[in-house]
Design a protein around this motif. Structure first.
Motif, mmCIF file in Angstrom:
data_model
loop_
_atom_site.group_PDB
_atom_site.id
_atom_site.type_symbol
_atom_site.label_atom_id
_atom_site.label_comp_id
_atom_site.label_asym_id
_atom_site.label_seq_id
_atom_site.Cartn_x
_atom_site.Cartn_y
_atom_site.Cartn_z
ATOM 1 N N LEU A 79 0.582 -1.181 0.043
ATOM 2 C CA LEU A 79 0.045 -0.006 -0.034
ATOM 3 C C LEU A 79 0.629 1.124 -0.168
ATOM 4 O O LEU A 79 0.502 2.108 -0.589
ATOM 5 N N VAL A 80 1.963 1.304 0.790
ATOM 6 C CA VAL A 80 2.806 2.328 0.793
ATOM 7 C C VAL A 80 3.381 2.791 -0.491
ATOM 8 O O VAL A 80 3.482 3.710 -1.176
ATOM 9 N N MET A 81 3.692 1.731 -1.366
ATOM 10 C CA MET A 81 4.574 1.869 -2.681
ATOM 11 C C MET A 81 3.445 2.224 -3.672
ATOM 12 O O MET A 81 3.665 3.151 -4.401
ATOM 13 N N LEU A 82 2.121 1.582 -3.665
ATOM 14 C CA LEU A 82 1.374 1.969 -4.524
ATOM 15 C C LEU A 82 0.751 3.430 -4.434
ATOM 16 O O LEU A 82 0.348 4.244 -5.172
ATOM 17 N N GLY A 83 0.533 3.779 -3.007
ATOM 18 C CA GLY A 83 0.238 5.320 -2.570
ATOM 19 C C GLY A 83 1.200 5.909 -3.244
ATOM 20 O O GLY A 83 0.850 7.274 -3.486
ATOM 21 N N SER A 84 2.460 5.684 -2.885
ATOM 22 C CA SER A 84 3.436 6.862 -3.313
ATOM 23 C C SER A 84 3.458 7.160 -4.569
ATOM 24 O O SER A 84 3.552 7.997 -5.408
ATOM 25 N N GLY A 85 3.171 5.918 -5.390
ATOM 26 C CA GLY A 85 3.220 5.934 -6.968
ATOM 27 C C GLY A 85 1.971 6.826 -7.532
ATOM 28 O O GLY A 85 2.118 7.774 -8.323
ATOM 29 N N TRP A 90 0.400 12.393 -9.740
ATOM 30 C CA TRP A 90 0.072 13.634 -9.672
ATOM 31 C C TRP A 90 1.105 14.764 -9.540
ATOM 32 O O TRP A 90 0.781 15.710 -9.949
ATOM 33 N N LEU A 91 2.216 14.525 -8.777
ATOM 34 C CA LEU A 91 3.147 15.550 -8.503
ATOM 35 C C LEU A 91 3.948 15.736 -9.771
ATOM 36 O O LEU A 91 4.302 17.000 -10.051
ATOM 37 N N SER A 92 4.061 14.600 -10.519
ATOM 38 C CA SER A 92 4.579 14.701 -11.933
ATOM 39 C C SER A 92 4.284 15.643 -12.904
ATOM 40 O O SER A 92 4.546 16.478 -13.679
ATOM 41 N N VAL A 106 10.445 7.518 -6.787
ATOM 42 C CA VAL A 106 9.741 7.591 -5.622
ATOM 43 C C VAL A 106 8.934 6.476 -5.116
ATOM 44 O O VAL A 106 8.809 6.188 -4.056
ATOM 45 N N MET A 107 8.533 5.505 -5.947
ATOM 46 C CA MET A 107 7.640 4.594 -5.536
ATOM 47 C C MET A 107 8.362 3.201 -4.982
ATOM 48 O O MET A 107 8.052 2.647 -3.965
ATOM 49 N N PHE A 108 9.536 3.066 -5.730
ATOM 50 C CA PHE A 108 10.487 1.745 -5.690
ATOM 51 C C PHE A 108 11.646 2.166 -4.842
ATOM 52 O O PHE A 108 12.531 2.848 -5.192
#
Length: 301
Positions: A79-85, A90-92, A106-108
């Motif tokens: 969940l942390v990785m998918l949420g970060s992705g 959105w930030l990109s 950011v994700m991995f």
């Protein structure tokens, strides 16, 4: 020192060995730069094909390891990785950067090179199986979703050629079937696995020495976004999944880890602005000098 009652000394005792070995790799690579350079390709391949798989099997093929006990921790990492992705995507858009460039770093996170030794130093040898589970989740998602993000035609079945994934499945199988390895064989595997962690850290130092800071802006944003988003999402997942104690602390540390070096390898392979990704990886791992002590101060109480 690790058991010191002084929180500051305890944090120093945890992070110093990690960054000391990285620094030695960085210094050696810089020293060899004017002497023909240093080629870590074979050492890295040997580590990922032999030593890390041995570490995974030795951690999982023990009587105390039960994969069911780590299901919520594994789900938290996912969940942390998918949420970060999603947040990085959105930030990109706001930054007007290509999502394929900005999202994966950011994700991995660096659950292997830095995560494994950090978890063991912070939480003890008994935490190694949990750290391996976190590494397994991150590594599997990186080789599946991560490759798909960069190339929608990527073949996911190549995942099963990854020795780390195979070793994880073997370790889980041994644990579920209660098959106990012959003790001399287990010790041989354990000895091979003990090579993995220092070589991972040394290799990371070498990689940072040859990385570029040409894209400083995006590198600095990524270096801040990765641990900030990860820790925020981990803090949300802990009560949601009812995690407590060491599992909650390990998920917070997982969220604070910097971008994985593998992001740069993938960016080069798929020609996805590797200079920008290298800057995000390098500054992110340097930024861990700040983010890791902060998360340890929050969790080691």
């Amino acid at each position: 020192m690790p058991g010191s009652s002084d929180p500051l000394l305890r944090i120093i005792s945890i992070v110093f060995p990690i960054f000391a070995v990285m620094a030695i790799g960085w210094v050696y690579a810089r020293y060899r730069r004017d002497r023909g350079g240093i080629d870590m390709a074979f050492a890295n391949e040997l580590n990922m094909d032999v030593f890390v798989p041995a570490l995974v099997i030795s951690a999982m093929a023990t009587k105390s390891f039960d994969p069911v006990n780590y299901r919520w921790l594994a789900l938290g990492a996912l969940l942390v990785m998918l949420g970060s992705g999603l947040l990085a995507w959105w930030l990109s858009i706001l930054l007007r950067e290509q999502a394929k460039t900005f999202v994966p770093p950011v994700m991995f996170v660096n659950a292997g090179n830095m995560g494994l030794p950090l978890m063991v130093l912070a939480f003890g040898e008994d935490a190694l199986p949990a750290a391996v589970v976190l590494f397994f989740v991150e590594n599997t998602l990186h080789y599946t979703l991560g490759t798909w993000l960069l190339d929608h035609r990527a073949r996911w079945w190549n995942l099963w050629r990854n020795p780390v994934i195979v070793a994880s499945l073997v370790g889980i199988g041994l644990s579920l079937t209660k098959i106990e390895l012959w003790q001399p064989l287990y010790l041989a595997i354990k000895m091979l696995g003990e090579v993995a962690v220092p070589l991972l850290l040394f290799s990371l130092g070498v990689r940072l020495a040859v990385s570029s800071l040409s894209d400083f802006r995006i590198g600095m944003i990524g270096a801040i976004a990765s641990p900030a988003l990860g820790m925020a999402l981990a803090a949300l997942c802990i009560p949601l999944l009812d995690l407590s104690g060491r599992d909650a602390a390990m998920l917070m540390v997982f969220g604070a880890l910097p971008p994985a070096v593998l992001n740069f390898v993938f960016a080069e392979r798929y020609r996805q602005e590797p200079a920008k990704v290298a800057s995000m990886v390098m500054l992110g791992n340097l930024g861990a000098l700040v983010s890791i002590p902060i998360v340890l101060a929050l969790t080691l109480q």
